[in-house]
Design an enzyme around this catalytic site. Structure first.
Site, mmCIF file in Angstrom:
data_model
loop_
_atom_site.group_PDB
_atom_site.id
_atom_site.type_symbol
_atom_site.label_atom_id
_atom_site.label_comp_id
_atom_site.label_asym_id
_atom_site.label_seq_id
_atom_site.Cartn_x
_atom_site.Cartn_y
_atom_site.Cartn_z
ATOM 1 N N CYS A 46 1.178 -1.167 -0.326
ATOM 2 C CA CYS A 46 -0.265 -0.057 0.033
ATOM 3 C C CYS A 46 0.498 1.338 0.126
ATOM 4 O O CYS A 46 0.515 2.490 -0.255
ATOM 5 C CB CYS A 46 -0.621 -0.342 1.130
ATOM 6 S SG CYS A 46 -2.364 -0.628 1.102
ATOM 7 N N LYS A 96 0.602 3.568 -3.418
ATOM 8 C CA LYS A 96 -0.396 4.162 -3.492
ATOM 9 C C LYS A 96 0.114 5.819 -3.857
ATOM 10 O O LYS A 96 0.662 6.115 -3.188
ATOM 11 C CB LYS A 96 -1.328 4.523 -2.251
ATOM 12 C CG LYS A 96 -2.033 3.534 -1.874
ATOM 13 C CD LYS A 96 -3.320 3.737 -0.867
ATOM 14 C CE LYS A 96 -4.621 3.010 -0.933
ATOM 15 N NZ LYS A 96 -5.259 3.382 0.975
ATOM 16 N N ASP A 130 -11.331 -4.622 1.950
ATOM 17 C CA ASP A 130 -11.787 -3.629 2.025
ATOM 18 C C ASP A 130 -13.566 -4.173 2.138
ATOM 19 O O ASP A 130 -14.347 -3.549 2.808
ATOM 20 C CB ASP A 130 -11.874 -3.373 1.334
ATOM 21 C CG ASP A 130 -10.489 -1.681 0.883
ATOM 22 O OD1 ASP A 130 -10.501 -1.396 1.911
ATOM 23 O OD2 ASP A 130 -10.345 -1.744 0.265
ATOM 24 N N GLY A 155 -10.263 -12.889 -14.142
ATOM 25 C CA GLY A 155 -9.391 -11.878 -14.203
ATOM 26 C C GLY A 155 -8.443 -11.167 -15.560
ATOM 27 O O GLY A 155 -8.887 -11.852 -16.538
ATOM 28 N N THR A 197 -4.544 -9.985 -17.215
ATOM 29 C CA THR A 197 -3.500 -10.029 -16.919
ATOM 30 C C THR A 197 -2.707 -8.917 -18.458
ATOM 31 O O THR A 197 -2.898 -9.910 -19.291
ATOM 32 C CB THR A 197 -2.535 -11.528 -17.415
ATOM 33 O OG1 THR A 197 -3.395 -12.064 -15.994
ATOM 34 C CG2 THR A 197 -1.358 -11.779 -16.513
ATOM 35 N N ASP A 238 -10.735 0.003 7.795
ATOM 36 C CA ASP A 238 -9.475 -0.988 7.614
ATOM 37 C C ASP A 238 -8.192 -0.053 7.416
ATOM 38 O O ASP A 238 -8.355 1.474 6.329
ATOM 39 C CB ASP A 238 -9.741 -1.957 6.470
ATOM 40 C CG ASP A 238 -9.251 -2.116 5.487
ATOM 41 O OD1 ASP A 238 -9.543 -0.230 4.792
ATOM 42 O OD2 ASP A 238 -9.229 -2.448 4.550
HETATM 43 CO CO CO Z 1 -9.973 0.336 3.051
HETATM 44 CO CO CO Z 2 -8.796 -0.401 -0.731
#
Ligand code: CO
Ligand code: CO
Length: 350
Positions: A26, A29, A99, A146, A148, A231
């Site tokens: 993360c 981000k 999430d 998905g 790719t 979260d």
């Molecule tokens: Co979150």
């Molecule tokens: Co998120």
């Protein structure tokens, strides 16, 4: 399929996943300030069936199906913070599924997003997917497909959908004066993984923590009163506490002495193993957070650092918080409480 690389051509034999990426988890981000600027300049969809989502910076968007049920949808993907591909798949999945848990939901179906470099063996891709499938299975969620693409840096994650009853969805904006703030995982992943990339620690405890689903936390809290939930991920504990306090028009008071960090994290932060996101988070939050004068710099470093696959942050009445902690056990803690709105949205005391 053609065997590649074994004799020097094709993929690199012993490449470390984390060597291929600039920032990971993360921490990769975009800075929250940049994101808010862009979102603020867009003609955002206003659809009566859509609530949550952009406006309240919630964890997932909620779409009303009109029959008493809603769709909860979210997407999360990032570059690897560990070298083992199976573990990376598990962590990326746990982080994306989180999430949904932060909205009080139970994940139903997911799609995977994979960016994959041609220099890596295809068995690495397979292991990442197997890790994600293992976590999805534990969550009772099916990965249905998905997409790719070939990319210089590996990245992986999931888009996840849950179907829930409309009145059982949690938001991050309903915290009430007097609520206790409960956090269900330890802090310091960003610092630990920065040091891990530098070969400074095995970070076994932080890696184990990232692999853990927030399912159990969600399941226990579902039997109790939850006023607000989110979260703790890329915007740091302070960033996510700020979003909750701001959305709830209240102030979040966090007490440093009640926080639980990975044991090595403060020392590693003191040595300067700080993720880049620590600074962009502070840029965004500096006028929103007030620290007691005694709070040491090293703890500011930790509290502004991005977490990956962090715990649930729950605002609950005091008695529900106590019941939660009793049942969940370590490392869940009451880390502070919600007060009537004052000058700062978040106050950190010693
Ligand atoms: Co979150
Ligand atoms: Co998120």
């Amino acid at each position: 399929m053609k065997e590649m690389g074994k004799d020097g051509g094709g993929y690199m034999a012993d490449v470390r996943l984390t060597e291929l990426v600039r920032s990971s988890g993360c921490n990769a981000k975009l800075p929250p300030g940049d994101l808010h600027d862009v979102l603020g300049s867009l003609p955002l969809a206003s659809d009566p069936r859509l609530f949550g989502g952009y406006e309240k910076s919630d964890d997932a968007c909620v779409y009303d199906l009109g029959d008493g049920r809603v769709l909860i949808e979210t997407v999360d993907f990032f570059p690897p913070m560990v070298d083992d591909p199976f573990t990376f798949g598990e962590i990326a999945a746990a982080n994306a599924l989180s999430d949904i848990y932060a909205m009080g939901g139970s994940p139903d179906v997911a799609l995977s997003l994979m960016c994959f470099p041609s220099c890596l063996d295809l068995s690495v891709m397979r292991s990442i997917m197997l890790g994600a499938m293992e976590k999805a299975k534990e969550a009772g969620c099916v990965i249905a497909g998905g997409h790719t693409i070939s990319d210089r840096e590996p990245k992986f994650g999931l888009s996840v959908t849950a179907i829930e009853n409309k009145d059982s969805v949690w938001t991050n904006s309903g915290a009430m004066e007097g609520d206790c703030l409960v956090l269900t995982k330890r802090l310091g992943v960003g610092v630990m993984m920065t040091a891990h990339k530098g070969g400074e620690t095995e970070a076994t405890d932080a890696i184990e923590s990232m692999r853990i689903l927030n399912k159990r936390a969600r399941d226990i809290a579902r039997g109790l009163t939850v006023h607000a939930a989110t979260d703790v991920t890329g915007f740091s504990l302070l960033g996510h506490a700020y979003e909750m306090a701001d959305g709830s028009d209240a102030t979040a008071c966090i007490s440093l002495s009640s926080l639980s960090f990975f044991p090595e994290a403060p020392e590693l932060a003191r040595f300067g193993f700080l993720p880049e996101g620590r600074y962009t988070n502070e840029d965004y939050l500096c006028d929103k957070v007030m620290f007691a004068p005694q709070v040491e710099k090293v703890y500011k470093d930790l509290l502004f650092s991005p977490e990956t696959s962090g715990g649930l942050l729950l605002a609950m009445p005091e008695k529900d918080a106590a019941l939660f902690i009793d049942e969940f056990g370590e490392p869940a803690r009451v880390i502070g409480h919600i007060e009537r709105k004052s000058g700062s949205r978040v106050i950190v005391s010693c």
